[in-house]
Design a protein around this motif. Structure first.
Motif, PDB file in Angstrom:
ATOM      1  N   ASP A 101       0.895  -0.745   0.189  1.00  0.00           N
ATOM      2  CA  ASP A 101      -0.108  -0.063   0.050  1.00  0.00           C
ATOM      3  C   ASP A 101       0.914   1.697  -0.212  1.00  0.00           C
ATOM      4  O   ASP A 101       0.916   1.907  -0.302  1.00  0.00           O
ATOM      5  CB  ASP A 101      -0.675  -0.053   0.904  1.00  0.00           C
ATOM      6  N   ASP A 102       2.174   0.895   0.834  1.00  0.00           N
ATOM      7  CA  ASP A 102       2.686   2.407   1.209  1.00  0.00           C
ATOM      8  C   ASP A 102       3.889   2.194  -1.015  1.00  0.00           C
ATOM      9  O   ASP A 102       3.683   3.806  -0.778  1.00  0.00           O
ATOM     10  CB  ASP A 102       3.818   2.312   2.309  1.00  0.00           C
ATOM     11  N   ILE A 103       4.464   1.537  -0.858  1.00  0.00           N
ATOM     12  CA  ILE A 103       4.766   1.440  -2.690  1.00  0.00           C
ATOM     13  C   ILE A 103       3.396   1.516  -3.697  1.00  0.00           C
ATOM     14  O   ILE A 103       4.198   3.163  -4.369  1.00  0.00           O
ATOM     15  CB  ILE A 103       5.074   0.212  -3.177  1.00  0.00           C
ATOM     16  N   ARG A 104       2.626   1.871  -3.424  1.00  0.00           N
ATOM     17  CA  ARG A 104       1.476   2.526  -4.567  1.00  0.00           C
ATOM     18  C   ARG A 104       1.051   3.953  -4.039  1.00  0.00           C
ATOM     19  O   ARG A 104       1.127   4.678  -5.037  1.00  0.00           O
ATOM     20  CB  ARG A 104      -0.273   2.069  -3.837  1.00  0.00           C
ATOM     21  N   LEU A 141       4.403  -2.639 -11.412  1.00  0.00           N
ATOM     22  CA  LEU A 141       4.918  -3.272  -9.946  1.00  0.00           C
ATOM     23  C   LEU A 141       3.401  -2.384  -8.758  1.00  0.00           C
ATOM     24  O   LEU A 141       3.400  -3.696  -8.601  1.00  0.00           O
ATOM     25  CB  LEU A 141       5.643  -2.046  -9.671  1.00  0.00           C
ATOM     26  N   ALA A 142       3.123  -1.450  -9.597  1.00  0.00           N
ATOM     27  CA  ALA A 142       1.723  -0.913  -8.468  1.00  0.00           C
ATOM     28  C   ALA A 142       1.081  -2.262  -8.336  1.00  0.00           C
ATOM     29  O   ALA A 142      -0.210  -2.259  -7.072  1.00  0.00           O
ATOM     30  CB  ALA A 142       1.220  -0.236  -9.044  1.00  0.00           C
ATOM     31  N   ARG A 143       0.606  -2.481  -9.933  1.00  0.00           N
ATOM     32  CA  ARG A 143      -1.008  -4.496  -9.801  1.00  0.00           C
ATOM     33  C   ARG A 143      -0.361  -5.111  -8.919  1.00  0.00           C
ATOM     34  O   ARG A 143      -1.190  -5.814  -9.163  1.00  0.00           O
ATOM     35  CB  ARG A 143      -1.240  -4.001 -10.850  1.00  0.00           C
ATOM     36  N   ALA A 144       0.719  -5.512  -8.402  1.00  0.00           N
ATOM     37  CA  ALA A 144       1.366  -6.718  -7.582  1.00  0.00           C
ATOM     38  C   ALA A 144       0.367  -6.436  -6.430  1.00  0.00           C
ATOM     39  O   ALA A 144       0.259  -5.720  -6.611  1.00  0.00           O
ATOM     40  CB  ALA A 144       3.041  -6.783  -7.359  1.00  0.00           C
ATOM     41  N   ALA A 145      -0.373  -8.495  -6.472  1.00  0.00           N
ATOM     42  CA  ALA A 145      -1.195  -7.807  -5.410  1.00  0.00           C
ATOM     43  C   ALA A 145       0.188  -8.461  -4.309  1.00  0.00           C
ATOM     44  O   ALA A 145      -0.813  -8.181  -2.441  1.00  0.00           O
ATOM     45  CB  ALA A 145      -1.623  -9.846  -5.062  1.00  0.00           C
ATOM     46  N   PHE A 179       4.228  -8.025  -2.286  1.00  0.00           N
ATOM     47  CA  PHE A 179       5.838  -7.739  -2.414  1.00  0.00           C
ATOM     48  C   PHE A 179       6.388  -8.288  -3.298  1.00  0.00           C
ATOM     49  O   PHE A 179       6.217  -9.570  -2.495  1.00  0.00           O
ATOM     50  CB  PHE A 179       6.396  -7.022  -1.148  1.00  0.00           C
ATOM     51  N   PRO A 180       7.043  -7.408  -4.739  1.00  0.00           N
ATOM     52  CA  PRO A 180       6.868  -8.827  -5.585  1.00  0.00           C
ATOM     53  C   PRO A 180       8.692  -9.784  -5.141  1.00  0.00           C
ATOM     54  O   PRO A 180       9.870  -9.181  -6.091  1.00  0.00           O
ATOM     55  CB  PRO A 180       7.318  -7.433  -6.819  1.00  0.00           C
ATOM     56  N   THR A 181       9.138 -10.100  -4.707  1.00  0.00           N
ATOM     57  CA  THR A 181      10.198 -10.883  -4.165  1.00  0.00           C
ATOM     58  C   THR A 181      10.356 -11.450  -6.377  1.00  0.00           C
ATOM     59  O   THR A 181      11.395 -11.916  -5.913  1.00  0.00           O
ATOM     60  CB  THR A 181      10.004 -12.305  -3.436  1.00  0.00           C
ATOM     61  N   HIS A 182       9.544 -11.986  -7.088  1.00  0.00           N
ATOM     62  CA  HIS A 182       9.954 -12.123  -8.206  1.00  0.00           C
ATOM     63  C   HIS A 182       8.331 -11.771  -8.787  1.00  0.00           C
ATOM     64  O   HIS A 182       7.196 -12.238  -8.402  1.00  0.00           O
ATOM     65  CB  HIS A 182       9.484 -13.608  -8.768  1.00  0.00           C
ATOM     66  N   LEU A 183       7.835 -11.352  -9.890  1.00  0.00           N
ATOM     67  CA  LEU A 183       7.594 -10.247 -11.221  1.00  0.00           C
ATOM     68  C   LEU A 183       7.814 -10.122 -12.143  1.00  0.00           C
ATOM     69  O   LEU A 183       8.854 -10.045 -12.378  1.00  0.00           O
ATOM     70  CB  LEU A 183       6.920  -8.787  -9.773  1.00  0.00           C
ATOM     71  N   GLU A 184       7.271 -11.464 -13.438  1.00  0.00           N
ATOM     72  CA  GLU A 184       7.171 -11.219 -14.686  1.00  0.00           C
ATOM     73  C   GLU A 184       6.446 -11.081 -15.432  1.00  0.00           C
ATOM     74  O   GLU A 184       4.982 -10.825 -14.895  1.00  0.00           O
ATOM     75  CB  GLU A 184       7.826 -12.625 -15.041  1.00  0.00           C
ATOM     76  N   GLY A 185       6.619  -9.744 -16.616  1.00  0.00           N
ATOM     77  CA  GLY A 185       5.450 -10.109 -17.416  1.00  0.00           C
ATOM     78  C   GLY A 185       6.077 -10.192 -18.144  1.00  0.00           C
ATOM     79  O   GLY A 185       7.728 -10.848 -18.401  1.00  0.00           O
ATOM     80  N   SER A 186       5.626  -9.612 -20.163  1.00  0.00           N
ATOM     81  CA  SER A 186       6.123 -10.567 -20.746  1.00  0.00           C
ATOM     82  C   SER A 186       7.929  -9.893 -21.057  1.00  0.00           C
ATOM     83  O   SER A 186       8.374 -10.000 -22.233  1.00  0.00           O
ATOM     84  CB  SER A 186       5.410  -9.473 -22.601  1.00  0.00           C
ATOM     85  N   ASP A 187       8.254  -8.528 -20.690  1.00  0.00           N
ATOM     86  CA  ASP A 187       9.192  -7.839 -21.413  1.00  0.00           C
ATOM     87  C   ASP A 187      10.155  -7.286 -19.918  1.00  0.00           C
ATOM     88  O   ASP A 187      10.819  -7.040 -20.049  1.00  0.00           O
ATOM     89  CB  ASP A 187       8.988  -6.543 -22.235  1.00  0.00           C
ATOM     90  N   PHE A 188       9.772  -8.215 -18.780  1.00  0.00           N
ATOM     91  CA  PHE A 188      10.886  -7.971 -17.523  1.00  0.00           C
ATOM     92  C   PHE A 188      10.946  -9.162 -16.872  1.00  0.00           C
ATOM     93  O   PHE A 188      10.213 -10.150 -17.010  1.00  0.00           O
ATOM     94  CB  PHE A 188      10.546  -6.740 -16.747  1.00  0.00           C
ATOM     95  N   ASP A 189      12.013  -9.295 -15.516  1.00  0.00           N
ATOM     96  CA  ASP A 189      11.870 -10.380 -14.717  1.00  0.00           C
ATOM     97  C   ASP A 189      12.676  -9.271 -13.622  1.00  0.00           C
ATOM     98  O   ASP A 189      13.490  -8.871 -13.729  1.00  0.00           O
ATOM     99  CB  ASP A 189      12.558 -11.515 -15.119  1.00  0.00           C
ATOM    100  N   LEU A 190      11.281  -9.103 -12.874  1.00  0.00           N
ATOM    101  CA  LEU A 190      11.753  -8.463 -11.919  1.00  0.00           C
ATOM    102  C   LEU A 190      12.126  -9.603 -10.075  1.00  0.00           C
ATOM    103  O   LEU A 190      11.389 -10.559 -10.036  1.00  0.00           O
ATOM    104  CB  LEU A 190      10.826  -7.456 -11.086  1.00  0.00           C
ATOM    105  N   ARG A 191      13.245  -9.538 -10.051  1.00  0.00           N
ATOM    106  CA  ARG A 191      13.489  -9.956  -8.072  1.00  0.00           C
ATOM    107  C   ARG A 191      14.246  -9.368  -6.762  1.00  0.00           C
ATOM    108  O   ARG A 191      15.000  -8.557  -7.456  1.00  0.00           O
ATOM    109  CB  ARG A 191      14.689 -11.017  -8.944  1.00  0.00           C
TER     110      ARG A 191
END
Length: 219
Positions: free
Chosen positions: A95-98, A111-115, A117-129
């Motif tokens: 909530d604070d990140i958003r 990132l804001a749409r992540a349910a 905290f993104p220890t691993h978040l993937e999209g079609s053009d990125f890989d965030l860890r």
């Protein structure tokens, strides 16, 4: 070290400040412009972006640097995926990140749409860890190599453990040949730590009220 969450307060209702380190998460003037000046331009980005380019970061904070980098990667239209690995000891509540990211226009909303905290978040053009824990322990165990480093811990005077010569040596050990690092600080011991680790270090014009910042290249 046991994982802990960030303790923050809001300055002017829009800038999160760490009460643990008594330091804002980004520039009081304009955090997005600061990221573009320090971390993108400081690493010669977006010119160097290619498919699979790997950014690593000390201090994930609000995730603003990731969002600005992803926006620049998409605008560069080089295709493929941006790899982004960050190390964060005190993760912020989503909530604070958003709320923090909501102060800026034009950022990607992945990132804001992540349910959670993104220890691993993937999209079609990125890989965030995001590796949660003390970077002094987590970075030596990391098997990756970065093309560019965003060194974005809190002020060296208030958070010296994230700027130690030993940690700068680990940054170098996890940097590809010709890779770069940039940080808003021009503190002498930080520059010496990077230089001793094998980087060629330059003090260049800083952002806003900061007269100087640091750029480094691993040869």
């Amino acid at each position: 070290m046991q994982d802990q969450t960030a303790d923050i307060e809001w300055r002017d209702g829009r800038v999160p400040v760490s009460t643990r380190f008594d330091d804002p998460y980004f520039s009081l003037e304009n955090g997005m412009d600061e990221t573009a000046h320090v971390f993108l331009a400081g690493n010669d980005l977006p010119a160097r972006f290619v498919d699979g380019f790997h950014v690593a970061e000390l201090g994930f904070g609000t995730g603003l640097n990731f969002c600005v980098a992803l926006r620049a990667f998409r605008a560069a239209a080089c295709g493929g995926r941006l790899m982004f690995t960050s190390f964060e000891a005190y993760p912020m509540a989503m909530d604070d990140i958003r709320a923090a990211l909501g102060a800026f226009d034009g950022l990607p909303d992945d990132l804001a749409r992540a349910a959670a905290f993104p220890t691993h978040l993937e999209g079609s053009d990125f890989d965030l860890r995001v590796v949660v824990g003390d970077a002094r322990e987590a970075l030596p165990a990391w098997e990756g190599q970065a093309d560019a480093w965003f060194l974005d811990g809190f002020s060296p005077a208030k958070n010296p453990e994230l700027w130690s010569p030993e940690l700068m040596a680990q940054v170098a050990a996890h940097t590809a040949t010709g890779g770069t690092a940039a940080t808003y600080t021009a503190a002498g011991f930080v520059r010496r730590g990077l230089q001793d680790a094998g980087f060629e270090v330059a003090r260049v014009q800083g952002y806003g009220r900061k007269r100087h910042m640091t750029r480094a290249v691993l040869r």
